[in-house]
Design an enzyme around this catalytic site. Sequence first.
Site, PDB file in Angstrom:
ATOM      1  N   HIS A  21      45.550 -42.664 -12.872  1.00  0.00           N
ATOM      2  CA  HIS A  21      45.687 -41.293 -13.381  1.00  0.00           C
ATOM      3  C   HIS A  21      45.777 -40.309 -12.219  1.00  0.00           C
ATOM      4  O   HIS A  21      45.748 -40.703 -11.054  1.00  0.00           O
ATOM      5  CB  HIS A  21      44.524 -40.951 -14.313  1.00  0.00           C
ATOM      6  CG  HIS A  21      43.181 -41.149 -13.680  1.00  0.00           C
ATOM      7  ND1 HIS A  21      42.651 -40.263 -12.778  1.00  0.00           N
ATOM      8  CD2 HIS A  21      42.280 -42.152 -13.811  1.00  0.00           C
ATOM      9  CE1 HIS A  21      41.470 -40.709 -12.391  1.00  0.00           C
ATOM     10  NE2 HIS A  21      41.225 -41.851 -12.995  1.00  0.00           N
ATOM     11  N   HIS A  25      43.573 -40.451  -9.131  1.00  0.00           N
ATOM     12  CA  HIS A  25      43.837 -41.443  -8.093  1.00  0.00           C
ATOM     13  C   HIS A  25      44.884 -40.975  -7.102  1.00  0.00           C
ATOM     14  O   HIS A  25      44.942 -41.450  -5.980  1.00  0.00           O
ATOM     15  CB  HIS A  25      44.312 -42.761  -8.716  1.00  0.00           C
ATOM     16  CG  HIS A  25      43.225 -43.524  -9.385  1.00  0.00           C
ATOM     17  ND1 HIS A  25      43.272 -43.866 -10.705  1.00  0.00           N
ATOM     18  CD2 HIS A  25      42.043 -43.989  -8.914  1.00  0.00           C
ATOM     19  CE1 HIS A  25      42.163 -44.513 -11.029  1.00  0.00           C
ATOM     20  NE2 HIS A  25      41.401 -44.597  -9.965  1.00  0.00           N
ATOM     21  N   LYS A  42      42.596 -50.236 -15.787  1.00  0.00           N
ATOM     22  CA  LYS A  42      42.439 -48.840 -16.177  1.00  0.00           C
ATOM     23  C   LYS A  42      43.650 -48.079 -15.661  1.00  0.00           C
ATOM     24  O   LYS A  42      44.239 -48.471 -14.658  1.00  0.00           O
ATOM     25  CB  LYS A  42      41.155 -48.261 -15.586  1.00  0.00           C
ATOM     26  CG  LYS A  42      39.916 -48.904 -16.185  1.00  0.00           C
ATOM     27  CD  LYS A  42      38.694 -48.108 -15.846  1.00  0.00           C
ATOM     28  CE  LYS A  42      37.441 -48.889 -16.228  1.00  0.00           C
ATOM     29  NZ  LYS A  42      36.233 -48.313 -15.639  1.00  0.00           N
TER      30      LYS A  42
END
Length: 564
Positions: free
Chosen positions: A127, A130, A124
């Site tokens: 982004h 994070h 994933k």
Amino acid sequence: MDFIKGISEAIAKAADLDINDVKDSIEIPKQGMGDYAFPCFKLAKILRKSPQMIASDIAEKIEKPSFTADIQAVNAYINFYVDKSVFAENVLSNINKKGREYINSDLGNGKTIVIDYSSPNIAKPFHIGHLRSTAIGNSLYKIYKALGYKVVGINHLGDWGTQFGKLIVAYKLWGDKEAVERDDIKELSRIYVKFHEEAENKPELNDEARTWLVKMQEGDDEALSLWKWFCEISMKEFNRIYNRLGITFDSYAGESFYNDKMEAVVEEIKEKNLLTESQGAQIVDLEEYKMPPCLILRSDGGTLYPTRDISAAIYRKNTYDFDKCIYVTALDQNLHFAQWFKVIELMGYDWAKDLVHTPFGLVSLGDGKLSTRKGHVVLMEDILNMSVEKTKNIIEEKNPNLENKDKVAEEVGIGAIIFDDLFNSRIKNVVFDFDRMLNFDGETGPYAQYTHARASSIIKKAGIEKIEDNIDYSILCDDTSFNVCKAINDFPDKIKEAAEKNEPYIVARQIIEVCKAFNKFYNENNIMNSEEDVKMARLAIVFAVRDILAAGLDLLGIKAPEQM
Ligand code: ARG
């Protein structure tokens, strides 16, 4: 020197009190009311006298510590005025002897802190949400280290679970090896999103995904080699970002690391009579604690996020014997942590109290300048690039002849983002705004870095390596010098406070205090064109500021370029 301690000793002696009680009551008053103050309200009850009387009695009896210039009783307070030259000498000779190590202490010697942070999910995108965990965790790591703790930084990668079954199905249906190798996570998340879209009409896709997950759990070669490949692709991107942020971890033991450790833990939970069945699943009932049940095993026997966290905590306790294990995640995981912390407690582990969830608020994109097409997350790497690009434009405008422009733009552009993230209490939501975070005159990373670069360039011009012992500190008796010394003197306590509360903003704000005080000092005092002794005394301040800012910015995970 510990001025509060010195003052407390004098008060304790004059009033026949316990020094610790006195110390806890000492206040730092507003400008003009002295540098430290002791309120006498509490004593009034015990001594049955008015606080005003007590204040003037003590002020009369007290033996003036050598570093105080004046002591005055004003209403219910005793106000202490520090002798500015003595203060300057104490602070500056200390920091100029120790340099950046001035901020270090041995408070945590012999104690171990584990910090679980960043912990993105494989396959994933990394982004901007994070970023918060990464920046806060990294700063806490450095703060605890400076305080003498042994610190273990763990990246608890999300590298196991249902998403992999889905990803394998998606890859087999729509994937293309070359595209994945070229676009890495972007391609993986494209097919992952597609899986969810398609599965809405074709629920059988979910069954297939479950089958693949079971295959992974059973050690099927094809399933595991795809899984491993996805992990490698993701790690490549994560490492690119960590490199740019200057972040490393002591351990990358992610969720999959606990695959072979969970069976024993589930068995232990069962033996301790905590496991009950509910709709085919195995749970720990937490109704008594007003929480929904903690899920341990799915009805098909699969483990879950809490199962892995419980196993990880037990493993970490056995491996590191931590005094505290800190988890840095978004606030929306509050319940998850509360639940499994409770399970650890119910299992009879007294160290459940040492597990600390350190949550943070959301990041939003403010005026929408950064938003991309609907359904797409904003990638960390794009944001870093954007910030660096904007910084480069500012440098082109302000200082086009700067050496190492690209390197400085990288350090300032990234520093701006980290500083902005860490400048407020964790729990506050962050609204992303480049104009604010790149404002060189605001309370920002670039402002702090610029102040550090200013101090560095004065030192370069002065052409000296270090401050000698022969400084005439009596020259530094003005308010602007005093305020710089005060901001430096308060720094070590702020670091301790930041660790107590797990709040890096306390350090970030103290950095700004130092910068403001120094820039005022710089504007009001001539340094290089002064008499030699005045110049040297003022340079002692410049050296101290350079070192405290470099050390302070490092605590936030921010670089301090010497030129900007
Ligand atoms: N991978 C999780 C996420 O991205 C965070 C993991 C946090 N650490 C933990 N031990 N649960 O939401």
